[in-house]
Design an enzyme around this catalytic site. Structure first.
Site, mmCIF file in Angstrom:
data_model
loop_
_atom_site.group_PDB
_atom_site.id
_atom_site.type_symbol
_atom_site.label_atom_id
_atom_site.label_comp_id
_atom_site.label_asym_id
_atom_site.label_seq_id
_atom_site.Cartn_x
_atom_site.Cartn_y
_atom_site.Cartn_z
ATOM 1 C CG HIS A 149 36.243 35.890 38.668
ATOM 2 N ND1 HIS A 149 36.793 34.643 38.444
ATOM 3 C CD2 HIS A 149 37.031 36.777 37.998
ATOM 4 C CE1 HIS A 149 37.867 34.765 37.687
ATOM 5 N NE2 HIS A 149 38.040 36.051 37.395
ATOM 6 C CD GLN A 151 38.620 40.322 34.802
ATOM 7 O OE1 GLN A 151 39.446 41.239 34.938
ATOM 8 N NE2 GLN A 151 38.856 39.253 34.063
#
EC number: 2.7.7.12
Length: 334
Positions: A149, A151
């Site tokens: 992931h 951000q």
């Protein structure tokens, strides 16, 4: 609590988010909050049994759209403000063990489109002046979740590093009549020794002034590409291809999935004119200086802001270039 405090000695805002002490820290894979929620299984942040790419607001944000002002009024010398902004999490894949390097070029291209969408939507907010897209990968850089992931921080101010970069580029344009990033890229291409990957629209190189041994900058060649949202379909496709090759090279360099910080530099969204002074590019900072040694930021770097590097960029670029595959596969997992 989300609060900003101004450091008058540097002219920089410092963000405080006390609730982040409680965020999830390296849970076992079966309790990963970023995996899909399977029927009858552990409930996660994604209430679906599968997904390709997902975006949602961070549960432990450094900035919040409804942050309240500090209790009481600032006294005397000190200045504070609400820590308003937006923090989002971008899930690259539903596969817990995936990395960007393991994903197909088509998947990475879709991710580029997601980044562009978020830059446009968040940057349109009146309270957002800079959209910062980044990834922390690996425990060596302090990640708290292993799931692949990135951000996005939508800041209520232009942060110091891109702000200083734009300031210097504006001074350079005024002094020389040409764009700093254009001339920098031309100089790197002319020299050639630090080039790592060349695509049709993007070039990846270890900069002449690298602060980390295997730092790489990925530059858009088109001068008018100020942000990821400016990229054409062909540029997005080429960026995916260049990123794929670079990341495969990183993993081949020492024989393991290399940790890094990935940071996107692009035009602020504060309504200013950034033609000729902003250029979309991505910077990678891997902490490894060898397979088993890390580049720690210590006295000179942290206390004085002066980096000391024990390997020349020409040498590290040659090693990394040799590790980059010429024609990576385009299917998922290759």
């Amino acid at each position: 609590m989300n609060q900003l405090r101004l450091d008058p000695t540097r002219g920089e805002w410092v963000a405080y988010a006390t609730h982040r002490q409680e965020r999830t820290f390296l849970p076992p894979a079966e309790y990963c909050p970023l995996c899909p929620t399977k029927p009858g299984g552990f409930p996660t942040e994604v209430p679906r049994s599968s997904y390709e790419i997902a975006v949602f607001e961070n549960r432990f944000p450094s900035f919040s759209s409804d942050a309240e002002g500090p209790d009481g009024s600032p006294e005397g010398f000190f200045r504070s403000a609400p820590g308003r902004g937006v923090c989002e999490v971008v899930l690259y894949s539903e596969r817990h063990d995936a990395t960007l390097a393991s994903m197909s070029e088509r998947h990475i291209e879709n991710l580029v489109r997601v980044w562009a969408d978020r830059y446009g939507e968040l940057g349109a907010r009146e309270d957002v002046e800079y959209v910062f897209i980044f990834e922390n990968k690996g425990e060596a850089v302090g990640v708290t979740l292993h799931h692949p992931h990135g951000q996005i921080y939508a800041y209520p101010f232009v942060p110091p590093l891109p702000g200083r970069e734009i300031e210097l580029a504006r001074e350079y344009l005024k002094r020389n009549g040409s764009a700093l990033h254009t001339d920098l890229l031309a100089a790197e291409k002319s020299d050639g020794r630090r080039l790592v990957v060349e695509g049709e629209h993007f070039t990846a190189f270890v900069p002449f002034f690298a602060r980390y041994p295997y730092e790489v900058h990925v530059y858009a060649r088109r001068e008018s590409a100020l942000s990821v949202a400016d990229l054409s379909a062909g540029e997005s496709r080429d960026l995916a291809r260049v990123l794929k090759r670079l990341l495969l090279g990183y993993d081949a360099l020492f024989g393991f999935s290399l940790p890094y910080v990935m940071a996107m530099h692009q035009a602020p969204t504060d309504g200013g004119d950034y033609r000729g002074v902003a250029r979309f590019h991505i910077e990678f900072y891997p902490p490894n200086r060898t397979g088993d040694k890390l580049k720690y930021l210590a006295g000179s770097e942290v206390g004085a802001g002066a980096f000391i590097v024990d390997a020349l960029p020409e040498e590290t670029a040659a090693r990394l270039r040799a590790a980059v595959p010429s024609e990576p596969g385009t299917e998922e997992g290759t």
